[in-house]
Scaffold this active site. Sequence first.
Site, mmCIF file in Angstrom:
data_model
loop_
_atom_site.group_PDB
_atom_site.id
_atom_site.type_symbol
_atom_site.label_atom_id
_atom_site.label_comp_id
_atom_site.label_asym_id
_atom_site.label_seq_id
_atom_site.Cartn_x
_atom_site.Cartn_y
_atom_site.Cartn_z
ATOM 1 N N SER A 1 53.859 -45.372 25.865
ATOM 2 C CA SER A 1 54.219 -46.782 25.916
ATOM 3 C C SER A 1 55.408 -46.925 26.847
ATOM 4 O O SER A 1 56.256 -46.032 26.935
ATOM 5 C CB SER A 1 54.573 -47.248 24.509
ATOM 6 N N GLN B 1 17.141 -60.737 41.149
ATOM 7 C CA GLN B 1 18.134 -59.963 41.905
ATOM 8 C C GLN B 1 19.389 -59.748 41.061
ATOM 9 O O GLN B 1 20.135 -58.801 41.274
ATOM 10 C CB GLN B 1 18.472 -60.679 43.209
ATOM 11 N N LYS C 1 55.549 -43.100 21.363
ATOM 12 C CA LYS C 1 54.129 -43.417 21.245
ATOM 13 C C LYS C 1 53.201 -42.527 22.059
ATOM 14 O O LYS C 1 53.512 -42.102 23.162
ATOM 15 C CB LYS C 1 53.890 -44.862 21.705
ATOM 16 N N LYS D 1 20.523 -56.358 38.812
ATOM 17 C CA LYS D 1 21.074 -55.091 39.278
ATOM 18 C C LYS D 1 22.485 -54.797 38.797
ATOM 19 O O LYS D 1 22.738 -53.729 38.244
ATOM 20 C CB LYS D 1 21.026 -55.024 40.795
ATOM 21 N N THR E 1 33.738 -45.391 1.555
ATOM 22 C CA THR E 1 32.896 -46.582 1.631
ATOM 23 C C THR E 1 33.893 -47.729 1.512
ATOM 24 O O THR E 1 34.885 -47.617 0.781
ATOM 25 C CB THR E 1 31.841 -46.648 0.503
ATOM 26 N N HIS E 2 33.677 -48.763 2.278
ATOM 27 C CA HIS E 2 34.638 -49.891 2.329
ATOM 28 C C HIS E 2 36.027 -49.426 2.778
ATOM 29 O O HIS E 2 37.031 -50.040 2.429
ATOM 30 C CB HIS E 2 34.755 -50.601 0.975
ATOM 31 N N ASN F 1 49.172 -43.208 22.628
ATOM 32 C CA ASN F 1 48.110 -44.136 22.227
ATOM 33 C C ASN F 1 46.713 -43.613 22.578
ATOM 34 O O ASN F 1 46.529 -43.027 23.636
ATOM 35 C CB ASN F 1 48.335 -45.492 22.899
ATOM 36 N N TYR G 1 7.460 -63.442 40.537
ATOM 37 C CA TYR G 1 8.819 -63.091 40.945
ATOM 38 C C TYR G 1 9.664 -64.324 41.217
ATOM 39 O O TYR G 1 9.204 -65.296 41.830
ATOM 40 C CB TYR G 1 8.797 -62.216 42.216
ATOM 41 N N SER H 1 22.430 -59.008 48.478
ATOM 42 C CA SER H 1 22.663 -58.033 47.403
ATOM 43 C C SER H 1 22.965 -56.654 47.960
ATOM 44 O O SER H 1 23.162 -55.708 47.213
ATOM 45 C CB SER H 1 21.421 -57.959 46.502
ATOM 46 N N GLU I 1 39.873 -46.272 22.500
ATOM 47 C CA GLU I 1 40.004 -47.735 22.462
ATOM 48 C C GLU I 1 39.217 -48.388 23.598
ATOM 49 O O GLU I 1 38.538 -49.403 23.405
ATOM 50 C CB GLU I 1 41.475 -48.146 22.547
HETATM 51 N N1 ARG Z 1 16.770 -58.242 46.777
HETATM 52 C C1 ARG Z 1 15.636 -58.778 46.101
HETATM 53 C C2 ARG Z 1 15.777 -58.488 44.594
HETATM 54 O O1 ARG Z 1 16.602 -57.789 44.238
HETATM 55 C C3 ARG Z 1 14.404 -58.168 46.627
HETATM 56 C C4 ARG Z 1 13.163 -58.955 46.397
HETATM 57 C C5 ARG Z 1 13.184 -60.182 47.222
HETATM 58 N N2 ARG Z 1 11.970 -60.893 47.165
HETATM 59 C C6 ARG Z 1 11.894 -62.155 47.539
HETATM 60 N N3 ARG Z 1 10.751 -62.719 47.438
HETATM 61 N N4 ARG Z 1 12.929 -62.824 47.960
HETATM 62 O O2 ARG Z 1 15.038 -58.997 43.785
#
Ligand code: ARG
Length: 482
Positions: free
Chosen positions: A290, A335, A296, A338, A168-169, A298, A330, A36, A303
């Site tokens: 356009s 992960q 045009k 994010k 309204t509407h 736009n 956990y 990650s 949008e």
């Molecule tokens: N990169 C992991 C996450 O975003 C960190 C935590 C990892 N923990 C584990 N037990 N593998 O969640």
Amino acid sequence: MSTSAPSHNQLDTKAEAWSALFSEPMSDLVKRYTSSVFFDKRMWQADIQGSLAHAEMLSAQKIIAAEDFAAIQKGMAQITSEIEAGSFDWKLDLEDVHLNIEARLTQLVGDAGKRLHTGRSRNDQVATDVRLWLRGEIDLIEGLLKELQRSLVEVAEKNVDVILPGFTHLQVAQPVSFAHHLLAYVEMFKRDAERMLDVRKRVNVLPLGSAALAGTTYPLDRERVAKTLGMEAVSQNSLDGVSDRDFAIEFTAAASLCMVHVSRLSEELIIWMSQNFGFIKIADRFTTGSSIMPQKKNPDVPELARGKTGRVVGHLMGLITLMKGQPLAYNKDNQEDKEPLFDTVDTLKDTLRIFAEMIGGQLNPATGAKDGGITVNAENMRAAALKGYATATDLADYLVKKGLPFRDAHETVAHAVKLATMKGVDLTELPLAELQAFNPNIEADVFEALSLEGSLNARNTLGGTAPAQVRAQLAKHLARLA
Ligand code: ARG
């Protein structure tokens, strides 16, 4: 210790980051799949901040030596400058931001770096980092929501007496002040800001000290860490602390609602600037042409905001679904919190920033005033308000004041509107005698009641569109946003 154990100052690959237990390396595909770092590295400041607070407490509790804490501080300062300078070598092999920073720290300061993770797990570390990072972003969003409200209030201030049809509407309903219409959005964004502040309270809670899931054997002072990090509370259950992402879901829900408000405003801007309405113009820099139709212009920005609302609501669905099947505590599923969270923050911030400018304009340093915001075409708004018998309710109310029960008045006015429609005129264009044929109590003052201004002025109750009420609301908003 096996011969393949990492050297004392080096933790260069992921297999090495775990332990001697691992006998084969990951394939490149699996590395890419599980890593990650290329998205979570944006939390590096929170990661360092959290680590320093943890290390300070470890040293205060005599779990690590004061010299170790000093070395960690020194190493983190070096890492900070490397990241800021863009010279930090982020390694995919080290999976995430946490392992990358820890490995570099150990490379720089040796054993002190290896002591940092005492009484901590990446599980409570990542939960802390996301919270710290999100708290900072909420504060920025808060500021942007204020900016947008200010822009709307500034345009409203100049348009209290500008009248447009309220719908309204999407059918002409009753005339309203353009300022009143804009202040409706100010109310929405005010609530959005309140929601953000409320979410912030639950984001600003410290999971660190939960360790992997069950707490830790070291005498940690969690309150001390919370205080160092400016967190309002310490999580009360270690399993919950490491595993729930409800705060991220809640934030994304608040962000979704805010985007929904932006999207409704966008829809109105798009309608208002269409040739058939011609109520407003937005500055050219928010529009595109356009490639085939030379005439045009736009409304791309509104949008796109409407479209991006779908994207943010999608992230809410993603996050809430991510959570639903997870047993305690956990799981790596988390992960995946994010990217949707980051994209929600990015999309919301960009949208709020661009809308504040598109509506209110930008500060012209030469004049000290803002220019380039929306341009209001008061004549077109007025002309539209005069179509569609927007003041028919006022005629009914007029008759009620003359003693007629409301339902009868409603029926009488329907007949008057029918006649006016047949003649192709407005109610105010019917001669008094013709109006009196519907009800003999109608007098010459009816024309004032049927005028757009009369209609607005008559709605002089709290929250109504009478200019006096709108000015009172404006004063409140101005004081609040000052
Ligand atoms: N990169 C992991 C996450 O975003 C960190 C935590 C990892 N923990 C584990 N037990 N593998 O969640």
